[in-house]
Enzyme design. Structure first.
Site, PDB file in Angstrom:
ATOM      1  N   LEU A 175       0.828  -1.218   0.000  1.00 25.21           N
ATOM      2  CA  LEU A 175       0.000   0.000   0.000  1.00 25.21           C
ATOM      3  C   LEU A 175       0.859   1.265   0.000  1.00 25.21           C
ATOM      4  CD1 LEU A 175       0.107   1.378   3.047  1.00 25.21           C
ATOM      5  CD2 LEU A 175      -1.457  -0.461   3.582  1.00 25.21           C
ATOM      6  N   LYS A 176       0.270   2.336  -0.566  1.00 26.04           N
ATOM      7  CA  LYS A 176       0.947   3.639  -0.566  1.00 26.04           C
ATOM      8  C   LYS A 176       0.248   4.531   0.445  1.00 26.04           C
ATOM      9  CE  LYS A 176      -0.290   4.748  -4.873  1.00 26.04           C
ATOM     10  NZ  LYS A 176      -0.964   3.544  -5.305  1.00 26.04           N
ATOM     11  N   GLU A 177       1.010   5.197   1.294  1.00 24.36           N
ATOM     12  CA  GLU A 177       0.390   6.183   2.179  1.00 24.36           C
ATOM     13  C   GLU A 177      -0.263   7.246   1.303  1.00 24.36           C
ATOM     14  OE1 GLU A 177       3.186   7.660   5.066  1.00 24.36           O
ATOM     15  OE2 GLU A 177       3.669   5.643   5.717  1.00 24.36           O
ATOM     16  N   ARG A 214       8.613  11.224   7.767  1.00 19.39           N
ATOM     17  CA  ARG A 214       9.832  10.436   7.918  1.00 19.39           C
ATOM     18  C   ARG A 214      10.712  10.627   6.670  1.00 19.39           C
ATOM     19  NH1 ARG A 214       7.123   4.864  10.270  1.00 19.39           N
ATOM     20  NH2 ARG A 214       5.357   5.542   9.012  1.00 19.39           N
ATOM     21  N   GLY A 264      12.400  15.707  -9.029  1.00 19.12           N
ATOM     22  CA  GLY A 264      11.976  16.417  -7.822  1.00 19.12           C
ATOM     23  C   GLY A 264      13.102  16.532  -6.819  1.00 19.12           C
ATOM     24  N   GLY A 317      11.566  10.206  -0.112  1.00 15.05           N
ATOM     25  CA  GLY A 317      11.661  10.160   1.347  1.00 15.05           C
ATOM     26  C   GLY A 317      10.651   9.149   1.846  1.00 15.05           C
ATOM     27  N   CYS A 350       9.517   4.171   3.883  1.00 15.87           N
ATOM     28  CA  CYS A 350       9.870   2.897   3.244  1.00 15.87           C
ATOM     29  C   CYS A 350      11.079   2.955   2.324  1.00 15.87           C
ATOM     30  CB  CYS A 350       8.663   2.365   2.477  1.00 15.87           C
ATOM     31  SG  CYS A 350       7.332   1.897   3.580  1.00 15.87           S
ATOM     32  N   LYS A 372       5.246  13.392   0.873  1.00 18.08           N
ATOM     33  CA  LYS A 372       4.441  13.394  -0.352  1.00 18.08           C
ATOM     34  C   LYS A 372       3.037  13.877   0.018  1.00 18.08           C
ATOM     35  CE  LYS A 372       2.797   8.648  -0.283  1.00 18.08           C
ATOM     36  NZ  LYS A 372       2.610   7.438  -1.050  1.00 18.08           N
ATOM     37  N   PHE A 406       6.655   7.333 -11.958  1.00 22.36           N
ATOM     38  CA  PHE A 406       7.906   7.405 -11.196  1.00 22.36           C
ATOM     39  C   PHE A 406       9.093   7.945 -11.995  1.00 22.36           C
ATOM     40  CE2 PHE A 406       5.467   5.360  -8.091  1.00 22.36           C
ATOM     41  CZ  PHE A 406       6.112   5.593  -6.880  1.00 22.36           C
TER      42      PHE A 406
HETATM   43  P1  NAD Z   1       4.454   2.236  12.212  1.00 24.42           P
HETATM   44  O1  NAD Z   1       5.673   2.696  12.893  1.00 24.42           O
HETATM   45  O2  NAD Z   1       3.466   3.230  11.705  1.00 24.42           O
HETATM   46  O3  NAD Z   1       3.663   1.219  13.161  1.00 24.42           O
HETATM   47  C1  NAD Z   1       4.242   0.168  13.881  1.00 24.42           C
HETATM   48  C2  NAD Z   1       3.406  -0.071  15.120  1.00 24.42           C
HETATM   49  O4  NAD Z   1       3.858  -1.259  15.761  1.00 24.42           O
HETATM   50  C3  NAD Z   1       3.497   1.042  16.162  1.00 24.42           C
HETATM   51  O5  NAD Z   1       2.195   1.507  16.484  1.00 24.42           O
HETATM   52  C4  NAD Z   1       4.153   0.369  17.368  1.00 24.42           C
HETATM   53  O6  NAD Z   1       3.712   0.880  18.614  1.00 24.42           O
HETATM   54  C5  NAD Z   1       3.734  -1.068  17.170  1.00 24.42           C
HETATM   55  N1  NAD Z   1       4.551  -2.057  17.894  1.00 24.42           N
HETATM   56  C6  NAD Z   1       5.880  -2.108  18.053  1.00 24.42           C
HETATM   57  N2  NAD Z   1       6.222  -3.196  18.767  1.00 24.42           N
HETATM   58  C7  NAD Z   1       5.077  -3.863  19.055  1.00 24.42           C
HETATM   59  C8  NAD Z   1       4.783  -5.066  19.751  1.00 24.42           C
HETATM   60  N3  NAD Z   1       5.730  -5.809  20.304  1.00 24.42           N
HETATM   61  N4  NAD Z   1       3.502  -5.443  19.845  1.00 24.42           N
HETATM   62  C9  NAD Z   1       2.513  -4.691  19.296  1.00 24.42           C
HETATM   63  N5  NAD Z   1       2.738  -3.555  18.630  1.00 24.42           N
HETATM   64  C10 NAD Z   1       4.004  -3.133  18.496  1.00 24.42           C
HETATM   65  O7  NAD Z   1       4.949   1.299  11.022  1.00 24.42           O
HETATM   66  P2  NAD Z   1       4.280   1.108   9.580  1.00 24.42           P
HETATM   67  O8  NAD Z   1       4.567   2.304   8.711  1.00 24.42           O
HETATM   68  O9  NAD Z   1       2.887   0.617   9.724  1.00 24.42           O
HETATM   69  O10 NAD Z   1       5.187  -0.072   9.004  1.00 24.42           O
HETATM   70  C11 NAD Z   1       5.061  -1.407   9.504  1.00 24.42           C
HETATM   71  C12 NAD Z   1       5.809  -2.312   8.539  1.00 24.42           C
HETATM   72  O11 NAD Z   1       5.162  -2.281   7.249  1.00 24.42           O
HETATM   73  C13 NAD Z   1       7.260  -1.903   8.286  1.00 24.42           C
HETATM   74  O12 NAD Z   1       8.018  -3.051   8.109  1.00 24.42           O
HETATM   75  C14 NAD Z   1       7.180  -1.118   6.995  1.00 24.42           C
HETATM   76  O13 NAD Z   1       8.381  -1.129   6.278  1.00 24.42           O
HETATM   77  C15 NAD Z   1       6.096  -1.868   6.245  1.00 24.42           C
HETATM   78  N6  NAD Z   1       5.364  -1.089   5.251  1.00 24.42           N
HETATM   79  C16 NAD Z   1       5.027   0.199   5.506  1.00 24.42           C
HETATM   80  C17 NAD Z   1       4.310   0.905   4.545  1.00 24.42           C
HETATM   81  C18 NAD Z   1       3.929   2.353   4.779  1.00 24.42           C
HETATM   82  O14 NAD Z   1       3.543   3.001   3.821  1.00 24.42           O
HETATM   83  N7  NAD Z   1       3.998   2.863   5.988  1.00 24.42           N
HETATM   84  C19 NAD Z   1       3.937   0.295   3.342  1.00 24.42           C
HETATM   85  C20 NAD Z   1       4.267  -1.031   3.143  1.00 24.42           C
HETATM   86  C21 NAD Z   1       4.990  -1.723   4.101  1.00 24.42           C
END
Ligand code: NAD
Length: 442
Positions: free
Chosen positions: A156-158, A335, A260, A264, A267, A328, A256
Protein backbone atom coordinates in the site's frame (compact mmCIF):
# COMPACT_ATOMS: atom_id res chain seq x y z
CA UNK A 1 -12.18 -15.38 9.75
CA UNK A 2 -10.91 -14.28 13.11
CA UNK A 3 -7.77 -12.21 12.62
CA UNK A 4 -5.24 -10.58 14.92
CA UNK A 5 -3.08 -7.78 13.54
CA UNK A 6 -0.11 -7.02 15.76
CA UNK A 7 1.22 -3.48 15.33
CA UNK A 8 -1.39 -0.81 14.68
CA UNK A 9 0.59 1.70 12.60
CA UNK A 10 -0.04 2.70 8.98
CA UNK A 11 0.05 -0.87 7.72
CA UNK A 12 -1.57 -2.64 10.67
CA UNK A 13 -4.43 -0.18 11.02
CA UNK A 14 -5.20 -0.01 7.31
CA UNK A 15 -4.93 -3.79 6.80
CA UNK A 16 -6.94 -4.61 9.92
CA UNK A 17 -9.66 -2.13 9.00
CA UNK A 18 -9.90 -3.35 5.40
CA UNK A 19 -10.07 -7.00 6.50
CA UNK A 20 -12.88 -6.00 8.90
CA UNK A 21 -14.63 -4.14 6.07
CA UNK A 22 -14.67 -7.46 4.14
CA UNK A 23 -16.54 -9.19 6.98
CA UNK A 24 -13.75 -10.66 9.07
CA UNK A 25 -13.55 -10.14 12.81
CA UNK A 26 -10.32 -8.29 13.48
CA UNK A 27 -8.46 -7.24 16.61
CA UNK A 28 -5.63 -4.75 16.16
CA UNK A 29 -3.03 -5.00 18.90
CA UNK A 30 -0.43 -2.42 19.87
CA UNK A 31 1.94 -1.84 22.78
CA UNK A 32 1.05 1.86 22.70
CA UNK A 33 -1.82 1.97 25.22
CA UNK A 34 -2.62 5.59 24.45
CA UNK A 35 -3.01 4.85 20.74
CA UNK A 36 -5.30 1.90 21.49
CA UNK A 37 -7.48 3.93 23.89
CA UNK A 38 -7.88 6.65 21.27
CA UNK A 39 -8.68 4.14 18.53
CA UNK A 40 -11.39 2.56 20.66
CA UNK A 41 -13.04 5.98 20.61
CA UNK A 42 -12.53 6.34 16.86
CA UNK A 43 -9.60 8.78 17.18
CA UNK A 44 -7.18 7.97 14.36
CA UNK A 45 -3.46 8.58 14.98
CA UNK A 46 -2.57 9.21 11.32
CA UNK A 47 -4.02 11.11 8.40
CA UNK A 48 -5.09 8.71 5.67
CA UNK A 49 -7.99 9.57 3.33
CA UNK A 50 -11.10 7.46 4.00
CA UNK A 51 -9.63 5.64 6.99
CA UNK A 52 -11.50 7.37 9.80
CA UNK A 53 -14.96 6.64 8.35
CA UNK A 54 -14.06 2.99 7.75
CA UNK A 55 -12.64 2.52 11.26
CA UNK A 56 -15.73 4.10 12.85
CA UNK A 57 -18.11 1.98 10.77
CA UNK A 58 -16.36 -1.26 11.67
CA UNK A 59 -16.05 -0.43 15.36
CA UNK A 60 -19.80 0.20 15.35
CA UNK A 61 -20.68 -3.11 13.69
CA UNK A 62 -18.30 -4.90 16.08
CA UNK A 63 -16.01 -6.34 13.41
CA UNK A 64 -13.03 -4.18 14.43
CA UNK A 65 -11.56 -4.19 17.94
CA UNK A 66 -8.48 -2.71 19.54
CA UNK A 67 -6.45 -4.09 22.43
CA UNK A 68 -3.04 -4.11 24.08
CA UNK A 69 -3.51 -7.72 25.19
CA UNK A 70 -2.23 -10.15 22.57
CA UNK A 71 -2.56 -13.31 24.68
CA UNK A 72 -6.35 -13.28 25.08
CA UNK A 73 -6.94 -12.60 21.38
CA UNK A 74 -4.58 -15.29 20.12
CA UNK A 75 -6.90 -17.89 21.66
CA UNK A 76 -9.63 -17.10 19.12
CA UNK A 77 -7.51 -16.29 16.13
CA UNK A 78 -7.11 -18.12 12.78
CA UNK A 79 -4.39 -15.90 11.35
CA UNK A 80 -2.01 -13.54 13.19
CA UNK A 81 -0.40 -10.75 11.17
CA UNK A 82 2.88 -9.20 12.29
CA UNK A 83 2.74 -5.55 11.15
CA UNK A 84 5.21 -3.85 13.48
CA UNK A 85 7.92 -1.48 12.31
CA UNK A 86 11.25 -2.65 10.87
CA UNK A 87 13.31 0.53 11.24
CA UNK A 88 16.78 1.01 9.88
CA UNK A 89 19.43 -0.38 12.23
CA UNK A 90 22.74 1.41 12.88
CA UNK A 91 24.46 -0.54 10.11
CA UNK A 92 21.68 0.06 7.55
CA UNK A 93 20.09 -3.38 7.89
CA UNK A 94 16.43 -3.81 8.89
CA UNK A 95 16.14 -3.96 12.67
CA UNK A 96 14.05 -7.03 13.47
CA UNK A 97 13.75 -6.51 17.22
CA UNK A 98 10.02 -5.68 17.13
CA UNK A 99 9.22 -8.54 14.74
CA UNK A 100 11.06 -11.10 16.86
CA UNK A 101 9.58 -9.69 20.06
CA UNK A 102 6.12 -10.34 18.59
CA UNK A 103 7.21 -13.84 17.51
CA UNK A 104 8.25 -14.57 21.10
CA UNK A 105 4.90 -13.31 22.40
CA UNK A 106 3.07 -15.52 19.91
CA UNK A 107 5.13 -18.56 20.96
CA UNK A 108 4.45 -17.83 24.62
CA UNK A 109 0.68 -17.50 24.25
CA UNK A 110 -0.56 -19.54 21.27
CA UNK A 111 -2.96 -22.29 22.23
CA UNK A 112 -3.88 -23.88 18.88
CA UNK A 113 -2.64 -24.33 15.34
CA UNK A 114 -2.36 -21.02 13.57
CA UNK A 115 -0.91 -19.16 10.57
CA UNK A 116 1.56 -16.39 11.44
CA UNK A 117 1.96 -13.86 8.64
CA UNK A 118 4.92 -11.51 8.21
CA UNK A 119 3.30 -8.37 6.80
CA UNK A 120 6.11 -6.10 7.93
CA UNK A 121 8.81 -5.52 5.32
CA UNK A 122 11.49 -7.99 6.36
CA UNK A 123 14.72 -9.25 4.75
CA UNK A 124 15.04 -12.65 3.17
CA UNK A 125 15.33 -15.32 5.84
CA UNK A 126 13.15 -13.54 8.43
CA UNK A 127 10.31 -16.07 8.19
CA UNK A 128 12.83 -18.73 9.23
CA UNK A 129 13.86 -16.59 12.21
CA UNK A 130 10.23 -16.00 13.19
CA UNK A 131 9.55 -19.72 12.93
CA UNK A 132 12.59 -20.60 15.06
CA UNK A 133 11.67 -17.98 17.68
CA UNK A 134 8.10 -19.25 18.02
CA UNK A 135 9.30 -22.87 18.12
CA UNK A 136 11.84 -22.08 20.82
CA UNK A 137 9.08 -20.58 23.02
CA UNK A 138 6.87 -23.64 22.42
CA UNK A 139 9.79 -25.89 23.36
CA UNK A 140 10.33 -23.90 26.57
CA UNK A 141 6.65 -24.39 27.37
CA UNK A 142 7.01 -28.08 26.55
CA UNK A 143 4.06 -28.03 24.15
CA UNK A 144 3.72 -29.12 20.55
CA UNK A 145 1.45 -26.93 18.43
CA UNK A 146 1.73 -26.91 14.63
CA UNK A 147 1.95 -23.51 12.95
CA UNK A 148 2.93 -21.97 9.61
CA UNK A 149 4.84 -18.79 8.92
CA UNK A 150 3.76 -17.08 5.71
CA UNK A 151 5.18 -13.98 4.02
CA UNK A 152 2.63 -11.44 2.79
CA UNK A 153 4.47 -8.16 2.12
CA UNK A 154 2.33 -5.04 1.95
CA UNK A 155 2.42 -2.74 -1.08
CA UNK A 156 0.00 0.00 0.00
CA UNK A 157 0.95 3.64 -0.57
CA UNK A 158 0.39 6.18 2.18
CA UNK A 159 -2.15 8.72 0.93
CA UNK A 160 -4.04 6.11 -1.12
CA UNK A 161 -3.73 3.19 1.26
CA UNK A 162 -7.40 2.21 1.49
CA UNK A 163 -7.75 2.09 -2.26
CA UNK A 164 -4.53 0.08 -2.62
CA UNK A 165 -5.63 -2.42 -0.01
CA UNK A 166 -9.23 -2.79 -1.20
CA UNK A 167 -8.27 -2.99 -4.90
CA UNK A 168 -4.71 -4.28 -4.93
CA UNK A 169 -2.57 -4.51 -8.07
CA UNK A 170 -1.46 -7.81 -6.62
CA UNK A 171 -1.23 -9.71 -3.35
CA UNK A 172 1.99 -11.65 -2.90
CA UNK A 173 1.91 -14.72 -0.68
CA UNK A 174 5.03 -16.64 0.17
CA UNK A 175 4.12 -20.02 1.61
CA UNK A 176 5.95 -23.32 1.80
CA UNK A 177 2.75 -25.21 2.52
CA UNK A 178 -0.33 -25.67 0.28
CA UNK A 179 -2.81 -25.57 3.17
CA UNK A 180 -1.52 -22.23 4.42
CA UNK A 181 -1.52 -20.81 0.87
CA UNK A 182 -5.10 -22.00 0.41
CA UNK A 183 -6.23 -20.27 3.59
CA UNK A 184 -4.54 -17.02 2.52
CA UNK A 185 -6.28 -17.28 -0.86
CA UNK A 186 -9.64 -17.64 0.92
CA UNK A 187 -8.89 -14.56 3.02
CA UNK A 188 -7.94 -12.42 0.03
CA UNK A 189 -10.39 -13.67 -2.60
CA UNK A 190 -13.11 -11.08 -1.68
CA UNK A 191 -10.64 -8.36 -2.71
CA UNK A 192 -10.64 -9.70 -6.28
CA UNK A 193 -14.32 -10.30 -6.82
CA UNK A 194 -14.71 -7.64 -9.48
CA UNK A 195 -11.32 -8.06 -11.09
CA UNK A 196 -9.02 -10.83 -12.21
CA UNK A 197 -7.37 -12.89 -9.53
CA UNK A 198 -4.21 -11.03 -8.71
CA UNK A 199 -2.99 -13.34 -5.97
CA UNK A 200 0.57 -14.45 -6.62
CA UNK A 201 1.76 -17.42 -4.65
CA UNK A 202 5.45 -18.20 -4.40
CA UNK A 203 8.05 -19.51 -1.97
CA UNK A 204 8.68 -17.52 1.22
CA UNK A 205 12.13 -16.19 0.32
CA UNK A 206 11.02 -14.90 -3.09
CA UNK A 207 8.05 -13.14 -1.46
CA UNK A 208 10.32 -11.48 1.10
CA UNK A 209 12.64 -10.37 -1.70
CA UNK A 210 9.79 -9.09 -3.91
CA UNK A 211 8.91 -6.27 -1.52
CA UNK A 212 12.46 -4.92 -1.38
CA UNK A 213 12.91 -5.22 -5.12
CA UNK A 214 9.64 -3.36 -5.81
CA UNK A 215 10.62 -0.42 -3.57
CA UNK A 216 14.19 -0.35 -4.82
CA UNK A 217 13.02 -0.41 -8.45
CA UNK A 218 10.76 2.60 -7.81
CA UNK A 219 13.54 4.43 -5.94
CA UNK A 220 15.87 3.66 -8.86
CA UNK A 221 13.45 5.26 -11.33
CA UNK A 222 13.28 8.38 -9.15
CA UNK A 223 17.05 8.68 -8.74
CA UNK A 224 17.62 7.97 -12.43
CA UNK A 225 15.29 10.78 -13.45
CA UNK A 226 16.80 13.17 -10.90
CA UNK A 227 20.25 12.44 -12.28
CA UNK A 228 18.94 13.10 -15.80
CA UNK A 229 17.40 16.37 -14.52
CA UNK A 230 20.79 17.50 -13.23
CA UNK A 231 22.43 16.67 -16.57
CA UNK A 232 19.61 18.48 -18.43
CA UNK A 233 20.41 21.67 -16.50
CA UNK A 234 24.08 21.43 -17.53
CA UNK A 235 23.41 20.85 -21.22
CA UNK A 236 20.51 23.31 -21.59
CA UNK A 237 17.75 20.71 -22.02
CA UNK A 238 14.33 20.71 -20.34
CA UNK A 239 13.75 17.59 -18.24
CA UNK A 240 9.97 18.14 -18.35
CA UNK A 241 10.04 17.62 -22.11
CA UNK A 242 12.51 14.74 -21.86
CA UNK A 243 10.17 13.06 -19.36
CA UNK A 244 7.24 13.21 -21.77
CA UNK A 245 9.49 12.13 -24.61
CA UNK A 246 10.60 8.97 -22.84
CA UNK A 247 7.39 8.21 -20.91
CA UNK A 248 5.46 7.85 -24.15
CA UNK A 249 7.53 4.74 -24.86
CA UNK A 250 5.34 1.94 -23.51
CA UNK A 251 8.44 0.05 -22.40
CA UNK A 252 9.30 2.96 -20.10
CA UNK A 253 5.96 4.50 -19.08
CA UNK A 254 5.23 7.73 -17.21
CA UNK A 255 5.10 6.60 -13.62
CA UNK A 256 7.91 7.41 -11.20
CA UNK A 257 9.94 9.45 -13.69
CA UNK A 258 9.00 12.83 -12.28
CA UNK A 259 12.06 14.88 -11.28
CA UNK A 260 11.98 16.42 -7.82
CA UNK A 261 13.70 16.85 -4.49
CA UNK A 262 14.34 13.16 -3.96
CA UNK A 263 12.43 10.31 -2.36
CA UNK A 264 11.66 10.16 1.35
CA UNK A 265 9.10 8.48 3.58
CA UNK A 266 9.14 5.53 5.88
CA UNK A 267 9.87 2.90 3.24
CA UNK A 268 12.12 3.74 0.27
CA UNK A 269 15.13 5.07 2.22
CA UNK A 270 15.26 2.18 4.68
CA UNK A 271 14.32 -0.54 2.20
CA UNK A 272 16.94 0.52 -0.37
CA UNK A 273 19.56 0.52 2.40
CA UNK A 274 18.40 -2.84 3.75
CA UNK A 275 18.57 -4.52 0.32
CA UNK A 276 22.09 -3.16 -0.17
CA UNK A 277 23.01 -4.53 3.25
CA UNK A 278 21.50 -7.95 2.49
CA UNK A 279 23.59 -8.12 -0.68
CA UNK A 280 26.70 -7.12 1.29
CA UNK A 281 26.05 -9.83 3.87
CA UNK A 282 26.15 -12.31 1.01
CA UNK A 283 29.43 -10.93 -0.34
CA UNK A 284 27.92 -8.87 -3.15
CA UNK A 285 28.51 -5.14 -3.65
CA UNK A 286 25.30 -3.67 -5.04
CA UNK A 287 26.78 -0.76 -7.01
CA UNK A 288 23.61 0.38 -8.73
CA UNK A 289 21.61 0.39 -5.48
CA UNK A 290 24.43 2.27 -3.77
CA UNK A 291 24.28 4.95 -6.47
CA UNK A 292 20.50 5.23 -6.16
CA UNK A 293 21.06 6.25 -2.54
CA UNK A 294 23.94 8.63 -3.25
CA UNK A 295 21.97 10.43 -5.98
CA UNK A 296 19.01 10.75 -3.63
CA UNK A 297 21.10 12.15 -0.76
CA UNK A 298 22.47 14.85 -3.07
CA UNK A 299 19.09 15.54 -4.65
CA UNK A 300 17.51 16.51 -1.35
CA UNK A 301 19.70 19.62 -1.31
CA UNK A 302 19.38 20.67 -4.97
CA UNK A 303 16.69 23.24 -4.16
CA UNK A 304 18.65 24.61 -1.18
CA UNK A 305 21.66 24.99 -3.48
CA UNK A 306 19.54 26.94 -5.97
CA UNK A 307 18.46 29.26 -3.17
CA UNK A 308 22.12 29.79 -2.21
CA UNK A 309 23.07 30.46 -5.85
CA UNK A 310 20.37 33.12 -6.02
CA UNK A 311 20.75 34.77 -2.60
CA UNK A 312 24.31 33.91 -1.52
CA UNK A 313 25.76 31.72 1.25
CA UNK A 314 24.73 34.07 4.05
CA UNK A 315 20.94 33.93 4.36
CA UNK A 316 20.73 35.68 7.73
CA UNK A 317 18.64 38.54 6.37
CA UNK A 318 16.33 36.28 4.35
CA UNK A 319 12.95 34.71 5.02
CA UNK A 320 11.48 31.88 2.96
CA UNK A 321 7.92 30.63 2.67
CA UNK A 322 7.80 26.83 2.58
CA UNK A 323 4.78 25.16 0.98
CA UNK A 324 4.67 21.50 1.99
CA UNK A 325 6.49 19.51 4.67
CA UNK A 326 5.20 15.92 4.26
CA UNK A 327 7.31 13.59 2.13
CA UNK A 328 4.44 13.39 -0.35
CA UNK A 329 0.84 14.67 -0.64
CA UNK A 330 -2.15 13.16 1.20
CA UNK A 331 -0.15 12.11 4.23
CA UNK A 332 1.10 13.70 7.43
CA UNK A 333 4.17 11.43 7.36
CA UNK A 334 7.44 13.35 7.52
CA UNK A 335 9.83 10.44 7.92
CA UNK A 336 12.94 11.23 5.79
CA UNK A 337 11.05 14.05 4.03
CA UNK A 338 13.31 16.23 1.83
CA UNK A 339 11.72 19.25 3.60
CA UNK A 340 13.62 18.34 6.79
CA UNK A 341 16.99 18.51 5.04
CA UNK A 342 16.21 21.63 3.00
CA UNK A 343 14.80 23.60 5.94
CA UNK A 344 17.71 22.63 8.21
CA UNK A 345 20.19 23.64 5.52
CA UNK A 346 18.56 27.06 5.02
CA UNK A 347 18.18 27.68 8.77
CA UNK A 348 21.83 26.67 9.22
CA UNK A 349 22.71 29.54 6.88
CA UNK A 350 20.71 31.96 9.02
CA UNK A 351 17.42 32.02 7.08
CA UNK A 352 14.00 32.36 8.70
CA UNK A 353 11.32 29.89 7.57
CA UNK A 354 7.54 30.45 7.42
CA UNK A 355 5.99 27.04 6.80
CA UNK A 356 2.61 25.63 5.88
CA UNK A 357 1.46 22.06 5.17
CA UNK A 358 -2.20 20.96 5.07
CA UNK A 359 -1.57 17.95 7.35
CA UNK A 360 2.04 17.58 8.51
CA UNK A 361 2.60 20.67 10.68
CA UNK A 362 2.05 18.86 13.98
CA UNK A 363 4.54 16.17 12.99
CA UNK A 364 7.06 18.87 12.09
CA UNK A 365 6.54 20.87 15.28
CA UNK A 366 6.53 17.96 17.68
CA UNK A 367 9.05 15.60 16.08
CA UNK A 368 10.98 16.25 12.91
CA UNK A 369 11.75 19.96 13.28
CA UNK A 370 11.25 20.12 17.03
CA UNK A 371 13.41 22.72 18.78
CA UNK A 372 14.55 24.18 15.45
CA UNK A 373 14.87 27.91 15.88
CA UNK A 374 13.94 30.25 13.06
CA UNK A 375 10.85 28.39 11.84
CA UNK A 376 7.23 29.52 12.29
CA UNK A 377 4.08 27.65 11.26
CA UNK A 378 1.12 29.29 9.54
CA UNK A 379 -2.55 28.56 8.96
CA UNK A 380 -2.59 29.01 5.22
CA UNK A 381 -0.23 28.99 2.28
CA UNK A 382 -0.78 32.71 1.69
CA UNK A 383 0.04 33.59 5.30
CA UNK A 384 3.57 32.19 4.84
CA UNK A 385 4.29 34.67 2.05
CA UNK A 386 4.14 37.89 4.09
CA UNK A 387 7.58 39.57 4.02
CA UNK A 388 9.19 36.44 2.59
CA UNK A 389 11.94 36.73 -0.03
CA UNK A 390 10.79 33.68 -2.02
CA UNK A 391 8.35 30.79 -1.93
CA UNK A 392 9.78 27.26 -1.94
CA UNK A 393 7.40 24.45 -2.91
CA UNK A 394 8.39 21.07 -1.46
CA UNK A 395 5.29 18.84 -1.47
CA UNK A 396 2.91 18.65 -4.44
CA UNK A 397 -0.36 18.98 -2.49
CA UNK A 398 -3.28 19.72 -4.85
CA UNK A 399 -3.99 23.04 -3.11
CA UNK A 400 -0.58 24.30 -4.31
CA UNK A 401 -1.23 23.50 -7.97
CA UNK A 402 -3.17 26.61 -8.98
CA UNK A 403 -2.59 29.25 -6.33
CA UNK A 404 -3.53 32.88 -6.77
CA UNK A 405 -0.25 34.08 -8.28
CA UNK A 406 -1.32 37.74 -8.08
CA UNK A 407 -1.76 37.34 -4.31
CA UNK A 408 1.62 35.64 -4.16
CA UNK A 409 3.22 38.57 -5.97
CA UNK A 410 1.59 41.06 -3.61
CA UNK A 411 2.71 39.23 -0.48
CA UNK A 412 6.30 38.26 -1.34
CA UNK A 413 9.07 40.84 -1.09
CA UNK A 414 9.87 39.99 -4.70
CA UNK A 415 8.11 37.43 -6.91
CA UNK A 416 10.44 34.43 -6.72
CA UNK A 417 9.47 30.72 -6.64
CA UNK A 418 11.73 27.72 -6.12
CA UNK A 419 9.76 24.69 -7.20
CA UNK A 420 11.09 21.42 -5.76
CA UNK A 421 8.36 19.39 -7.52
CA UNK A 422 8.14 21.03 -10.98
CA UNK A 423 4.49 21.92 -10.49
CA UNK A 424 4.31 25.09 -12.56
CA UNK A 425 4.81 26.03 -16.17
CA UNK A 426 7.90 28.16 -16.66
CA UNK A 427 6.45 30.06 -19.65
CA UNK A 428 3.36 31.05 -17.65
CA UNK A 429 5.59 32.02 -14.73
CA UNK A 430 7.64 34.30 -17.01
CA UNK A 431 4.44 35.84 -18.42
CA UNK A 432 3.31 36.59 -14.86
CA UNK A 433 6.63 38.24 -14.08
CA UNK A 434 7.66 35.55 -11.59
CA UNK A 435 11.30 34.55 -11.29
CA UNK A 436 10.98 30.79 -11.39
CA UNK A 437 13.46 28.04 -10.52
CA UNK A 438 12.68 24.38 -11.02
CA UNK A 439 14.50 21.05 -11.16
CA UNK A 440 16.10 20.00 -14.44
CA UNK A 441 15.75 23.22 -16.41
CA UNK A 442 17.62 26.50 -16.15
P1 NAD B 1 4.45 2.24 12.21
O1 NAD B 1 5.67 2.70 12.89
O2 NAD B 1 3.47 3.23 11.71
O3 NAD B 1 3.66 1.22 13.16
C1 NAD B 1 4.24 0.17 13.88
C2 NAD B 1 3.41 -0.07 15.12
O4 NAD B 1 3.86 -1.26 15.76
C3 NAD B 1 3.50 1.04 16.16
O5 NAD B 1 2.19 1.51 16.48
C4 NAD B 1 4.15 0.37 17.37
O6 NAD B 1 3.71 0.88 18.61
C5 NAD B 1 3.73 -1.07 17.17
N1 NAD B 1 4.55 -2.06 17.89
C6 NAD B 1 5.88 -2.11 18.05
N2 NAD B 1 6.22 -3.20 18.77
C7 NAD B 1 5.08 -3.86 19.05
C8 NAD B 1 4.78 -5.07 19.75
N3 NAD B 1 5.73 -5.81 20.30
N4 NAD B 1 3.50 -5.44 19.85
C9 NAD B 1 2.51 -4.69 19.30
N5 NAD B 1 2.74 -3.56 18.63
C10 NAD B 1 4.00 -3.13 18.50
O7 NAD B 1 4.95 1.30 11.02
P2 NAD B 1 4.28 1.11 9.58
O8 NAD B 1 4.57 2.30 8.71
O9 NAD B 1 2.89 0.62 9.72
O10 NAD B 1 5.19 -0.07 9.00
C11 NAD B 1 5.06 -1.41 9.50
C12 NAD B 1 5.81 -2.31 8.54
O11 NAD B 1 5.16 -2.28 7.25
C13 NAD B 1 7.26 -1.90 8.29
O12 NAD B 1 8.02 -3.05 8.11
C14 NAD B 1 7.18 -1.12 7.00
O13 NAD B 1 8.38 -1.13 6.28
C15 NAD B 1 6.10 -1.87 6.25
N6 NAD B 1 5.36 -1.09 5.25
C16 NAD B 1 5.03 0.20 5.51
C17 NAD B 1 4.31 0.91 4.55
C18 NAD B 1 3.93 2.35 4.78
O14 NAD B 1 3.54 3.00 3.82
N7 NAD B 1 4.00 2.86 5.99
C19 NAD B 1 3.94 0.30 3.34
C20 NAD B 1 4.27 -1.03 3.14
C21 NAD B 1 4.99 -1.72 4.10
Amino acid sequence: MNLTVIGTGYVGLVSGTCFAEMGNTVTCIDVDANKIENLKQGIIPIYEPGLEAMVTRNIKNKSLHFSTDLSSHLEKCDIAFIAVGTPMGDDGSADLKYVLQVAREIGKHMTHSLIVVDKSTVPVGTADKVKATIQSELDTRGVSIPFDVVSNPEFLKEGDAINDFMKPDRVVIGADNDEAAKKMRTLYSPFFRSSVDRLIIMDVRSAEMTKYVANTMLATKISFMNEIANICELVGADVNKVRIGIGSDSRIGYSFIYPGSGYGGSCFPKDVKALKKTAEEHGYTAQLINSVELVNDKQKLVIANKVVNRFGEDLSSKTFAIWGLAFKPETDDMREAPAIYIIKDLVGRGAKIQAYDPKAMEEAQHFYLKDLEGISYHNSKYETLKNADAMILLTEWKEFRSPDFEELKVQLNSPIIFDGRNQYNDILMAERGIEYYQIGKN
